[in-house]
Design a protein around this motif. Structure first.
Motif, mmCIF file in Angstrom:
data_model
loop_
_atom_site.group_PDB
_atom_site.id
_atom_site.type_symbol
_atom_site.label_atom_id
_atom_site.label_comp_id
_atom_site.label_asym_id
_atom_site.label_seq_id
_atom_site.Cartn_x
_atom_site.Cartn_y
_atom_site.Cartn_z
ATOM 1 N N PRO A 142 -1.683 -0.950 -9.674
ATOM 2 C CA PRO A 142 -0.853 -0.264 -8.685
ATOM 3 C C PRO A 142 0.060 -1.218 -7.914
ATOM 4 O O PRO A 142 1.113 -0.813 -7.430
ATOM 5 C CB PRO A 142 -1.879 0.399 -7.760
ATOM 6 C CG PRO A 142 -3.116 -0.420 -7.909
ATOM 7 C CD PRO A 142 -3.118 -0.855 -9.342
ATOM 8 N N GLU A 143 -0.342 -2.465 -7.824
ATOM 9 C CA GLU A 143 0.430 -3.450 -7.049
ATOM 10 C C GLU A 143 1.754 -3.805 -7.720
ATOM 11 O O GLU A 143 2.622 -4.433 -7.094
ATOM 12 C CB GLU A 143 -0.405 -4.711 -6.835
ATOM 13 C CG GLU A 143 -0.590 -5.600 -8.049
ATOM 14 C CD GLU A 143 -1.599 -5.084 -9.071
ATOM 15 O OE1 GLU A 143 -1.722 -5.714 -10.139
ATOM 16 O OE2 GLU A 143 -2.272 -4.068 -8.797
ATOM 17 N N PRO A 148 4.320 1.202 -2.518
ATOM 18 C CA PRO A 148 2.881 1.448 -2.647
ATOM 19 C C PRO A 148 2.601 2.857 -3.167
ATOM 20 O O PRO A 148 3.091 3.841 -2.609
ATOM 21 C CB PRO A 148 2.353 1.268 -1.219
ATOM 22 C CG PRO A 148 3.327 0.328 -0.584
ATOM 23 C CD PRO A 148 4.660 0.693 -1.172
ATOM 24 N N THR A 150 0.078 6.198 -4.450
ATOM 25 C CA THR A 150 -1.050 6.939 -3.876
ATOM 26 C C THR A 150 -1.991 7.392 -4.980
ATOM 27 O O THR A 150 -1.552 7.908 -6.004
ATOM 28 C CB THR A 150 -0.555 8.185 -3.112
ATOM 29 O OG1 THR A 150 0.399 7.789 -2.129
ATOM 30 C CG2 THR A 150 -1.718 8.904 -2.433
ATOM 31 N N TRP A 173 -6.713 -0.810 -6.132
ATOM 32 C CA TRP A 173 -6.161 0.112 -5.135
ATOM 33 C C TRP A 173 -6.616 -0.277 -3.741
ATOM 34 O O TRP A 173 -7.809 -0.406 -3.476
ATOM 35 C CB TRP A 173 -6.588 1.544 -5.450
ATOM 36 C CG TRP A 173 -5.912 2.070 -6.670
ATOM 37 C CD1 TRP A 173 -6.306 1.911 -7.968
ATOM 38 C CD2 TRP A 173 -4.689 2.810 -6.712
ATOM 39 N NE1 TRP A 173 -5.415 2.501 -8.813
ATOM 40 C CE2 TRP A 173 -4.408 3.062 -8.079
ATOM 41 C CE3 TRP A 173 -3.815 3.282 -5.737
ATOM 42 C CZ2 TRP A 173 -3.282 3.774 -8.484
ATOM 43 C CZ3 TRP A 173 -2.697 3.986 -6.142
ATOM 44 C CH2 TRP A 173 -2.433 4.227 -7.490
ATOM 45 N N GLN A 174 -5.660 -0.449 -2.842
ATOM 46 C CA GLN A 174 -5.975 -0.755 -1.459
ATOM 47 C C GLN A 174 -6.382 0.520 -0.720
ATOM 48 O O GLN A 174 -5.931 1.614 -1.069
ATOM 49 C CB GLN A 174 -4.764 -1.388 -0.775
ATOM 50 C CG GLN A 174 -4.356 -2.720 -1.365
ATOM 51 C CD GLN A 174 -3.204 -3.361 -0.618
ATOM 52 O OE1 GLN A 174 -2.934 -3.034 0.539
ATOM 53 N NE2 GLN A 174 -2.526 -4.290 -1.277
ATOM 54 N N TRP A 177 -3.896 3.168 0.212
ATOM 55 C CA TRP A 177 -3.227 3.876 -0.878
ATOM 56 C C TRP A 177 -4.062 5.032 -1.425
ATOM 57 O O TRP A 177 -3.634 5.721 -2.356
ATOM 58 C CB TRP A 177 -2.923 2.913 -2.026
ATOM 59 C CG TRP A 177 -2.063 1.747 -1.662
ATOM 60 C CD1 TRP A 177 -1.342 1.571 -0.507
ATOM 61 C CD2 TRP A 177 -1.830 0.579 -2.449
ATOM 62 N NE1 TRP A 177 -0.681 0.372 -0.535
ATOM 63 C CE2 TRP A 177 -0.950 -0.263 -1.713
ATOM 64 C CE3 TRP A 177 -2.264 0.158 -3.703
ATOM 65 C CZ2 TRP A 177 -0.515 -1.488 -2.195
ATOM 66 C CZ3 TRP A 177 -1.830 -1.072 -4.196
ATOM 67 C CH2 TRP A 177 -0.963 -1.878 -3.440
ATOM 68 N N SER A 212 3.827 9.727 -5.289
ATOM 69 C CA SER A 212 3.097 9.197 -4.144
ATOM 70 C C SER A 212 3.497 9.833 -2.832
ATOM 71 O O SER A 212 4.531 10.491 -2.718
ATOM 72 C CB SER A 212 3.300 7.680 -4.069
ATOM 73 O OG SER A 212 2.866 7.059 -5.255
#
Length: 215
Positions: A142-143, A148, A150, A173-174, A177, A212
């Motif tokens: 995802p980065e 960013p 979702t 995933w952070q 997110w 997202s």
């Protein structure tokens, strides 16, 4: 670490298997049959990845990921009801009928969702819907997107969603997110997002993207 069974040895399944094995999980990739040719699929999947038929993968693993085609997933997984009982089933598929050009077309379950159908067919299983609103390469990186992305979560069991959140973090995933939408009925919203995808693909090809939430 966790034993994870992934049903499906296509691009989605093998991509997830590689990243989850890198994170230290033991992964069993479930083939449709013991004789299915997986020569190409084994390339780059990692030393902690093994192969089995789908019934064995579902029975053996602690957590199972559905990465099979969504239009046939319900019948396939309903047949694994005993093997999936008491487990978390992560559904990353979208159930659509193919359009004339082979891209996603109409929804198979309008007014509902594949995730809801799976939960009804598997009452002893904790179904969690996620990662179905992006191209497969974004699921594990995802980065790499400029904005960013979702990852939405839908499911009836909060503990199951917490466990899945942990796996999402292993995939890169952070926390900011990840969006917990609520119970399994919210999956019909994210599954409907697939209707945008063919239009984007026709214009831009398979360039990585995710649908997202912007704040």
């Amino acid at each position: 670490m966790t034993s994870i069974g992934i049903l499906g040895t296509g691009r989605v399944g093998t991509n997830l298997a590689s990243k989850l094995s890198e994170a230290g999980h033991d992964v069993i990739l479930g083939r449709r049959s013991p004789v299915e040719d997986t020569t190409a699929a084994t390339e780059g999947t990692g030393p902690r990845v093994s192969f089995a038929d789908q019934r064995t993968a579902a029975h053996t693993a602690e957590i199972v990921i559905n990465a099979t085609p969504g239009d046939s997933a319900l019948d396939r997984l309903a047949d694994l009801r005993t093997e999936l009982a008491g487990k978390i089933l992560i559904d990353v598929s979208n159930a659509t009928r193919d359009a004339a050009d082979g891209l996603p077309g109409d929804l198979c379950y309008p007014g509902s969702s594949l995730a809801e159908q799976l939960q009804a067919a598997l009452p002893e299983t904790h179904v969690v819907k996620t990662l179905n609103t992006m191209l497969f390469m974004v699921m594990t990186a995802p980065e790499t997107l400029a904005t960013p992305p979702t990852a939405y979560l839908s499911g009836n069991d909060e503990h199951a969603k917490k466990t899945v959140t942990g796996l999402l973090r292993d995939l890169g995933w952070q926390p900011a997110w990840i969006e917990n939408l609520g119970d399994i009925t919210t999956a019909r919203a994210t599954e409907s997002m697939i209707l945008l995808v063919p239009h984007i693909l026709r214009r831009h090809g398979f360039e990585p993207f995710a649908i997202s939430l912007a704040r």
